[in-house]
Design a protein around this motif. Structure first.
Motif, short mmCIF file in Angstrom:
data_model
loop_
_atom_site.label_atom_id
_atom_site.label_comp_id
_atom_site.label_asym_id
_atom_site.label_seq_id
_atom_site.Cartn_x
_atom_site.Cartn_y
_atom_site.Cartn_z
N ARG A 372 0.80 -1.21 0.00
CA ARG A 372 0.00 0.00 0.00
C ARG A 372 0.84 1.28 0.00
O ARG A 372 0.63 2.17 -0.83
N ASP A 373 1.79 1.39 0.91
CA ASP A 373 2.50 2.65 1.06
C ASP A 373 3.63 2.85 0.06
O ASP A 373 4.26 3.91 0.05
N ASP A 374 3.88 1.84 -0.74
CA ASP A 374 4.78 2.03 -1.88
C ASP A 374 3.99 2.24 -3.17
O ASP A 374 4.59 2.35 -4.25
N ASN A 375 2.67 2.26 -3.05
CA ASN A 375 1.81 2.43 -4.23
C ASN A 375 2.20 1.50 -5.38
O ASN A 375 2.36 1.91 -6.53
N LYS A 376 2.32 0.23 -5.01
CA LYS A 376 2.70 -0.73 -6.05
C LYS A 376 2.19 -2.12 -5.72
O LYS A 376 1.90 -2.45 -4.57
N VAL A 377 2.10 -2.92 -6.77
CA VAL A 377 1.83 -4.34 -6.63
C VAL A 377 3.08 -5.06 -7.11
O VAL A 377 3.61 -4.75 -8.17
N VAL A 378 3.56 -5.97 -6.29
CA VAL A 378 4.78 -6.72 -6.63
C VAL A 378 4.38 -8.12 -7.04
O VAL A 378 3.64 -8.80 -6.32
N VAL A 379 4.82 -8.55 -8.21
CA VAL A 379 4.57 -9.91 -8.68
C VAL A 379 5.82 -10.74 -8.40
O VAL A 379 6.91 -10.40 -8.85
N MET A 380 5.66 -11.82 -7.63
CA MET A 380 6.81 -12.64 -7.25
C MET A 380 6.71 -14.04 -7.84
O MET A 380 5.62 -14.60 -7.93
N ASP A 381 7.84 -14.58 -8.18
CA ASP A 381 7.96 -15.96 -8.64
C ASP A 381 7.98 -16.84 -7.39
O ASP A 381 8.84 -16.67 -6.52
N THR A 382 7.06 -17.78 -7.29
CA THR A 382 6.99 -18.57 -6.05
C THR A 382 8.04 -19.69 -6.02
O THR A 382 8.19 -20.34 -4.99
N ARG A 383 8.73 -19.89 -7.12
CA ARG A 383 9.79 -20.91 -7.12
C ARG A 383 11.10 -20.29 -6.64
O ARG A 383 11.79 -20.85 -5.81
N THR A 384 11.40 -19.11 -7.17
CA THR A 384 12.66 -18.45 -6.79
C THR A 384 12.48 -17.51 -5.60
O THR A 384 13.46 -17.11 -4.99
N HIS A 385 11.24 -17.17 -5.30
CA HIS A 385 10.93 -16.19 -4.25
C HIS A 385 11.52 -14.82 -4.53
O HIS A 385 11.86 -14.07 -3.63
N ARG A 386 11.68 -14.51 -5.82
CA ARG A 386 12.20 -13.20 -6.20
C ARG A 386 11.14 -12.45 -7.00
O ARG A 386 10.32 -13.06 -7.69
N PRO A 387 11.17 -11.10 -6.94
CA PRO A 387 10.19 -10.33 -7.72
C PRO A 387 10.42 -10.51 -9.21
O PRO A 387 11.57 -10.58 -9.67
N ILE A 388 9.32 -10.60 -9.96
CA ILE A 388 9.40 -10.68 -11.42
C ILE A 388 9.19 -9.29 -12.01
O ILE A 388 9.89 -8.85 -12.90
N THR A 389 8.17 -8.61 -11.47
CA THR A 389 7.89 -7.27 -11.96
C THR A 389 7.08 -6.52 -10.90
O THR A 389 6.65 -7.11 -9.91
N GLU A 390 6.89 -5.23 -11.16
CA GLU A 390 6.05 -4.41 -10.29
C GLU A 390 5.07 -3.62 -11.14
O GLU A 390 5.38 -3.26 -12.28
N LEU A 391 3.90 -3.35 -10.58
CA LEU A 391 2.92 -2.52 -11.27
C LEU A 391 2.55 -1.35 -10.35
O LEU A 391 2.30 -1.57 -9.16
N PRO A 392 2.48 -0.14 -10.90
CA PRO A 392 2.04 0.96 -10.06
C PRO A 392 0.56 0.82 -9.70
O PRO A 392 -0.24 0.35 -10.51
N ALA A 393 0.21 1.18 -8.48
CA ALA A 393 -1.19 1.14 -8.05
C ALA A 393 -1.33 2.14 -6.91
O ALA A 393 -0.41 2.31 -6.11
N GLU A 394 -2.49 2.76 -6.84
CA GLU A 394 -2.74 3.80 -5.82
C GLU A 394 -3.24 3.13 -4.55
O GLU A 394 -4.36 2.61 -4.53
N SER A 395 -2.42 3.09 -3.52
CA SER A 395 -2.80 2.47 -2.24
C SER A 395 -3.52 1.14 -2.45
O SER A 395 -4.67 0.98 -2.03
#
Lengths: 410, 410
Positions: A372-395
């Protein structure tokens, strides 16, 4: 600490339950018409929505391209919003805190219809066959059932109880396979089953009374068999076996609750976040830095896992191999991953500031996390547990994917 | 009775495995281009296909309206066809007996692309992330992996074994979460895991040798954890715990199989039809008029349920409350329903002549049943166990709904 003082320190959710002043609102007032749909020929199995709580808007997202497709605004107060999906995956029904029920077309990115169906609402459900959408209300209480296609009212179930005919707030509404809906009455301490199979306009109600003090939320297990209501006024959970309703409601997990010396609870855990994996239920302890492990054959606690903070959502990866946990303040920027084989924490993640929700893709290769407070959605790979990408989003708060349409209890 | 004599009495499936003469065919020959899509703006969550086996055609159906939308022809030999769905629910990938792999657009009702990828094929799978479609082949054996979007070849995994480098027929191909695919080699008696995570064009293969004689089919449990191969050459099943692959393959259910004095088997049961409900696996006995009940915590048999005939598909209603069973000749016009609570048969149904397949709607309020020799599909209400409607279909066999896209092992 008396109950009111205690309550003031917990989430707005239970605070509202305990009697916040609520504004009245017009019922069933359509407020928007659909714009002309534009043909966007695409499948709906990889669509979802991200709730932008602060601006009354949702994003429509694509979990294959991992991108935002469009936004739909004008949804009112989304400060504690949730949503369900139509049987075909095309429409989202968003339940706003202000009692608004909005039907969104994910293909045309339009608000098809919006009704303000109550003064204060806390979510809803869609029936097994997809014909009916039900909203659970704090004010005026009760459950309202709508035609999923038109949002025309179908049935109204006032939650009256006691000799004086008081009305109760309704919580823990869930779809019950083969029947209709099941829900709990906070002030009444009851569980009701509404059977719509004979006549949807006049549901047959079965009442289970004296189920425990102040049920504050509920869930149905993924198979639709067990309905459980968390109790705020006492320890333990009320459980109804919907395959054997004649047995009535019984109390399970007496050790689950605030205990004799309750700890401050910064945010009530969400019961719907409970995770089933390998015959065990993982659930957030209330107030404690623990995840409880319960054997669903015996309904006995079989373990406790120490975690970073007060757990809020405790969610199984769709394959059940991992449990992902987020936390209440002040640990709400952390996410921990538990391996269900070893029952140990394998990953400590900090995907962003103030993590409010997590949603797995249908088969679980990725998880979308709202920060919420980074105004973003983080998409993570559940195999590597690393972020794949981020999308901007308002809260961003809730993230919900259409795969829920095909699952019980979602 | 020697093995060949025995084989001649069982299904064409195993008969083919044991060495039927197979026609060669061109590999990777695209045979059709997509027609111009017509905009049909609709969700895809309630779509499905019905395979019309005799005429190389599929019907596209709508499970909400319970109607046929369109047909797509030109799919080749569909006498033992199966299908998987794209991640978005828009496309079906149909695997024909003749090695044809056809990509169908459910929204435009067109054959987007068709490749004849092998001489003889028996099905396939789609990867967890939806990027890859894999086909398992009898002739020339092995597994071929394709880009799900274009059907361009990605990888070829010849199933070579032994000192002379023989090739083996591949059976029991399944998607394995986080990894790629898992499958069995009939002549080799091996299970292979193909990991596509590092380089899809060059999968890393882990071989498990000596797993038992003649694995003839396989399945993965709904959580993607256990892979099981049925053995034709001996009793028992080979099991690989994909969460703990270092433990290797072990034999379970030694009492499962043909036994010392094998009964004639009129149609091999489908392992993918195995049903999980309430921590138990219900599986068709081979040749016996029984459904076996297995505790998945111990992998011990805990019960046997006497049924009408030789079971073929043993399928759990999505809520796990009921198991629906169809049968081999001469009982193939019967369907029985088992209550998982009492383990007793509650309904004896005769929905039509020669029932080949059953498919539940996503949340299980209805089941679609193909009655081949009545040229119809019967839609039944799973609560009342009565027919709701019928749809005409030409010798229908498999019925498959897009909800499979979001589930492991389908």
């Amino acid at each position: 600490m008396d109950r009111r003082t205690f309550a003031s320190r917990i989430s707005h959710r239970v605070a509202a339950l305990l009697g916040a002043t609520l504004a009245s609102a017009a019922l069933l007032a359509p407020t928007a018409q659909a714009a002309e749909p534009q043909p966007v020929l695409r499948g709906t199995g990889d669509l979802g929505i991200v709730i932008e709580r602060a601006i009354g808007q949702v994003q429509i997202v694509d979990t294959t391209a991992r991108s935002r497709i469009a936004t739909v605004a004008g949804l009112g107060d989304l400060s504690h919003a949730s949503a369900v999906f139509s049987r075909d995956g095309r429409y989202a029904y968003v339940f706003g805190r202000d009692g608004g029920l909005s039907k969104i077309d994910l293909l045309t990115a339009t608000l098809v219809r919006r009704v303000v169906q109550a003064g204060n609402s806390i979510g809803g459900a869609i029936s097994q066959d997809g014909r009916f959408v039900a909203a659970q209300n704090y004010e005026p209480g009760g459950v309202r059932i709508f035609d999923a296609q038109t949002l025309a009212p179908v049935a109204d179930i006032p939650a009256r109880y006691g000799d004086a005919g008081q009305t109760s707030k309704v919580v823990g509404l869930a779809d019950a396979p083969g029947v209709g809906f099941v829900f709990s009455l906070f002030e009444a301490g009851e569980i009701w089953v509404a059977d719509l199979s004979a006549d949807p306009a006049h549901p047959t109600i079965t009442r289970y009374t004296g189920i425990g003090k102040q049920p504050y939320d509920g869930l149905i297990t993924p198979d639709g068999r067990y309905y459980l209501a968390g109790l705020f006024g006492e320890d333990g959970l009320a459980m109804l076996d919907l395959w054997q309703p004649e047995r009535g409601v019984r109390k399970v997990l007496a050790g689950y609750g605030r205990g004799e010396e309750p700890l401050p609870v910064y945010k009530m855990p969400h019961l719907r976040g409970w995770a089933m994996a390998d015959g065990r239920l993982y659930l957030p302890a209330i107030g404690r830095h623990e995840v409880l492990v319960v054997d669903t054959r015996t309904w006995q606690e079989v373990g406790r896992i120490a975690v970073k903070g007060q757990p809020v959502f405790v969610m199984a990866r769709p394959d059940g191999r991992e449990i992902w946990v987020n936390f209440a303040h002040p640990d709400n920027s952390h996410v921990q991953v538990i391996d269900t084989l070893t029952q140990k924490i394998t990953h400590n993640l900090e995907p962003g500031k103030v993590v409010l929700h997590m949603e797995f893709t249908p088969r679980g290769e990725a998880v979308w996390i709202s920060a919420r407070d980074d105004n973003k959605v983080v998409v993570m790979d559940t195999r590597t547990h690393r972020p794949i990408t981020e999308l901007p989003a308002e809260s961003p708060s809730g993230i919900l994917f259409t795969v829920r349409a095909g699952r019980t209890g979602f």
